[in-house]
Scaffold this motif. Structure first.
Motif, PDB file in Angstrom:
ATOM      1  N   SER A 222       0.827  -1.211   0.000  1.00 18.88           N
ATOM      2  CA  SER A 222       0.000   0.000   0.000  1.00 18.88           C
ATOM      3  C   SER A 222       0.859   1.258   0.000  1.00 18.88           C
TER       4      SER A 222
ATOM      5  N   ASP B 106      -6.405  -0.466  -4.527  1.00 19.02           N
ATOM      6  CA  ASP B 106      -5.795  -1.212  -3.421  1.00 19.02           C
ATOM      7  C   ASP B 106      -6.832  -2.142  -2.811  1.00 19.02           C
TER       8      ASP B 106
ATOM      9  N   ASP C 152      -6.984  -3.177   0.061  1.00 23.81           N
ATOM     10  CA  ASP C 152      -7.321  -2.722   1.426  1.00 23.81           C
ATOM     11  C   ASP C 152      -8.580  -1.864   1.445  1.00 23.81           C
TER      12      ASP C 152
HETATM   13 MG    MG Z   1      -1.975  -2.796   2.335  1.00 25.41          MG
END
Ligand code: MG
Ligand code: ADP
Length: 574
Positions: free
Chosen positions: A268, A357, A359
Motif C-alpha cells: 500500500s 488497493d 485494502d
Molecule cells: Mg496494504
C-alpha cells in the motif's frame, strides 16, 4: 496613496477604539521597500483574519535599497515559476513563524501565509512577474477584548513585516544554492513525468526513493529504519534529466500491473507513493523523483456516498426492483456500487490510469471465484467483478490499472506485469505468476463479455448555489482536506485520496461557485464544464474567477473538481 508614516500614525490613533474602527486602514501604503495592500479588514478579533498583500519591486527605485532582484531564469518557464513561488512561500512561512507572537485576544498578532505541504503546487500565496514579487497573507489585527491595540498593530505591520519581507522575498538574502536546487528538482520532475508517455510507462519510482511516511497524519519521510527503494533489474529504466543528469529506477509499463506480496511488506505504501506521483515533492521528501501519469486516479470503495445518474452498467446490472444502472441514483451506495461509480466517474473525465488497493476495495467488486460462480448463477449476481473488465478497459479505452492484490491469484490471468513486494523491496515475478496461472487454472467463467461497455457523459444542472451570503460572507468552508462545506451542505471527501492541500479544496469551492454562474447551463457535459473552468484559470489566473485576490488557493486537477461535484448531493444531473 499613503506612506508608512501615515499608517503608523493612523494605527496609533486607533489605539483603544472599538475594533470596527480598524476598517479605516483598508487601502494601499508605500513602504520604502515595498507596497502594502490591506485588502480586507476583519470585523472583530475572533473573525477570520484580515487579508493583506505586499508587492516588492524587482528593481528598487531608491538608490540605497535592494529590490527583490530574482534572476529571470528562476521563473522563465511555468515549471520554474511554480517552484520559485513555492520556495518563497516556504521562506515567508518560516520567517513569520519566527516572529509570530500572541498580541491580545482572538487571533491578535497572527501573521501567516497559507502553509505549504510536502507537495510543490501552484499556489496563490506568492506571485512573481518581471516587475514585482507579491506575497498574500493574513494578519490578526491586535486587540484586547474588542479594543484596538494600536501600538501593537503598528509594531506588527511597520516593524515586523518589513523584516519578514526582507528575509523571505529578496533574492540577495536567500540561500541561492538551495533555491536553485529546488527549482531544478521540480523542473526535472516535470520533465520526467512528460517522458512517461514516450516510454509507454504509467509510473516511475527512482532507486533510492523513500516511500514510507512518518505517520498517517504526518506526510514527512520516515527517518528511522526506512528502507530506500531498489528497482528490480528487469523493470529498470533510465533517464537523462535536463538538470541533474542520469536517474535510474523502476518503470511501471502501461497495461495491467499487479502488486502482490505478504501483509505489511509495503504494497500500500508503494501504491500511495504512486498515487501522489501526480504531484512534485520538495527536495528531501524522498518522493521527489516519483512520477505518475498525470490523470492517474486512486479508486476505492466508498459506501454511503451519493451517486447521481452515473452509468455503472459495465459493472452492475439487473439490480433488484429493476433499478436502472445506466442512470444509477442512490443516496446511500453499497461498497461495490460506490467503487463502480468511482471508476466510471474517473473515466468520464478522462482518467487513463486506475490505482486500486485491495485494502480499500469491496471484495465482491474485485473477485468472484469459481465456487461462487457455481453456487450463485450469473443472472442472480448484479456485479461483474473488476477482474472480468480490467482487460477490456485497457483494450477498448487504453486505460491501465495498477492493482495491489495480495489476497487473490485469480488476477494472474489478466496481468501484464506482476511485482512482488518483500521486505519493502520490489521483485519482478511476472514469469512465475504466469507459470503458476498455467499450472493451476482457476476454471473461472469469464463474465465480462468482449467489451468494457459505455462511458456515458452526464449533463449537470444549475442549482443556484451562491458563494456569498447577502453580507458578502463566504458560504464556502473547508475542514482539513476531507470536507468542503458549500452553504449548508457538507461534502465528504475523505475517500478522495489525491487531495493533499486545503488550498485545493478552497480553489475547488471557488471554481464551483464560478462554474455555476457561467457554465452550468444544463446543456454541456460535466467534462466540458470542467474543461472550461480549467481553461479560464489557465488563461486569466485565479483572481479572474474569485471575488477578491485570494492567497490561500492551490491548483487541483479536473479529476478532483469532478470528485467534489459528484459528491455534492444538491447537484442534479439531467
Ligand atoms: Mg496494504
Ligand atoms: P502492506 O500494504 O503490504 O500490508 P504497508 O504498505 O501498509 O504494507 O506497509 C506496512 C508498514 O511498513 C507501514 O507502517 C509502512 O509505513 C512501513 N513501510 C513501508 N515501506 C517501508 C520501507 N521502505 N521502509 C520502512 N518501512 C516501510
Amino acid at each position: 496613496m499613503s506612506n508608512v508614516q501615515t499608517l503608523q500614525q493612523l494605527l496609533r490613533q486607533l489605539d483603544q477604539r472599538g475594533y470596527k474602527a480598524y476598517k479605516q486602514i483598508q487601502g494601499r501604503y508605500e513602504f520604502p521597500e515595498f507596497t502594502l495592500m490591506i485588502d480586507y479588514v476583519q470585523g472583530d478579533p475572533f473573525a477570520a483574519p484580515s487579508r493583506l498583500r505586499v508587492q516588492v519591486p524587482q528593481t528598487s527605485t531608491h538608490t540605497n535599497i535592494q529590490g527583490a532582484a530574482f534572476p529571470t531564469d528562476l521563473y522563465c518557464t511555468p515549471s520554474r515559476a511554480i517552484a520559485l513561488r513555492d520556495y518563497l512561500t516556504r521562506q515567508f512561512d518560516a520567517a513569520t513563524a519566527d516572529i509570530r507572537e500572541k498580541r491580545g485576544s482572538g487571533n491578535s498578532g497572527l501573521i501567516a501565509i497559507a502553509r505549504p505541504t510536502q507537495q510543490v503546487l501552484e499556489r496563490t500565496a506568492v506571485l512573481i512577474s518581471d516587475e514585482w514579487v507579491e506575497a498574500r497573507f493574513v494578519v490578526g489585527l491586535p486587540a484586547r477584548g474588542r479594543q484596538i491595540l494600536g501600538h501593537e498593530a503598528a509594531a506588527l505591520l511597520c516593524d515586523n513585516l518589513p523584516v519578514i519581507v526582507e528575509r523571505a522575498l529578496k533574492y540577495g538574502n536567500l540561500n541561492q544554492a538551495e533555491l536553485q536546487h529546488h527549482v531544478e528538482t521540480v523542473e526535472d520532475t516535470d520533465w520526467l513525468r512528460q517522458q512517461l508517455r514516450d516510454r509507454h510507462l504509467v509510473a516511475f519510482i527512482p532507486t533510492g526513493a523513500i516511500l514510507p511516511r512518518q505517520s498517517g497524519v504526518d506526510d514527512r519521510p520516515l527517518t528511522e529504519n526506512a528502507l530506500s527503494f531498489q528497482a528490480p533489474p528487469s523493470l529498470q529504466v533510465e533517464f537523462e534529466r535536463p538538470n541533474h543528469g542520469r536517474i535510474t529506477g523502476m518503470g511501471i509499463p502501461e497495461g495491467i500491473t499487479l502488486i502482490v506480496g505478504g501483509g505489511y511488506h509495503g504494497k500500500s505504501t508503494l501504491l500511495r507513493a504512486i498515487a501522489l506521483g501526480i504531484y512534485n515533492h520538495i527536495p528531501g521528501d524522498g518522493r521527489e523523483g516519483i512520477v505518475t501519469h498525470p490523470t492517474a486516479a486512486k479508486i476505492r470503495a466508498e459506501d454511503g456516498r451519493h451517486i447521481a445518474g452515473v452509468d455503472i452498467s459495465p459493472f452492475i446490472n439487473h439490480l433488484p426492483q429493476e433499478r436502472s444502472t445506466t442512470r444509477f441514483f442512490t443516496e446511500n451506495a453499497s461498497g461495490s456500487t460506490s467503487q463502480a461509480a468511482n471508476i466510471m466517474e474517473a473515466l468520464e473525465v478522462g482518467t487513463q490510469v486506475l490505482l486500486v488497493d485491495e485494502d480499500t476495495s469491496a471484495t465482491n467488486f474485485m473477485i468472484r471465484d469459481r465456487r461462487m460462480q457455481a453456487l450463485i448463477a450469473k443472472d442472480k449476481e448484479p456485479i461483474t467483478p473488476f477482474i472480468d473488465k480490467i482487460r477490456q478497459l485497457y483494450q477498448d479505452y487504453g486505460v491501465s490499472t495498477i492493482l495491489v492484490m495480495g489476497g487473490s491469484g485469480d488476477y494472474f490471468d489478466v496481468a501484464d506485469t506482476v511485482i512482488a513486494m518483500s521486505e519493502f523491496q520490489p521483485a519482478d515475478v511476472t514469469q512465475q505468476a504466469k507459470a503458476i496461472a498455467t499450472q493451476y487454472a482457476t476454471h473461472r467463467t469469464a463474465e465480462g463479455g468482449e467489451h468494457f461497455g459505455p462511458i456515458t457523459p452526464r449533463v449537470p444542472v444549475n442549482n443556484r448555489f451562491s458563494a456569498h451570503d447577502e453580507e458578502r460572507r463566504s458560504r464556502l468552508k473547508v475542514r482539513d482536506v476531507d470536507e468542503l462545506v458549500l452553504g449548508k451542505e457538507s461534502v465528504d471527501l475523505s475517500a478522495v485520496e489525491q487531495i493533499v492541500d486545503v488550498g485545493q479544496l478552497r480553489a475547488i469551492g471557488a471554481a464551483i461557485a464560478y462554474l455555476q454562474r457561467y457554465y452550468l447551463d444544463g446543456l454541456q457535459t460535466l467534462n466540458d464544464v470542467i474543461t472550461h473552468v480549467m481553461a479560464d484559470v489557465e488563461a486569466g489566473g485565479w483572481d479572474d474567477i474569485t471575488a477578491f485576490p485570494q492567497g490561500d488557493l492551490a491548483a487541483f486537477r479536473p479529476l478532483e473538481l469532478a470528485a467534489v461535484l459528484n459528491r455534492w448531493r444538491s447537484l442534479n444531473f439531467r
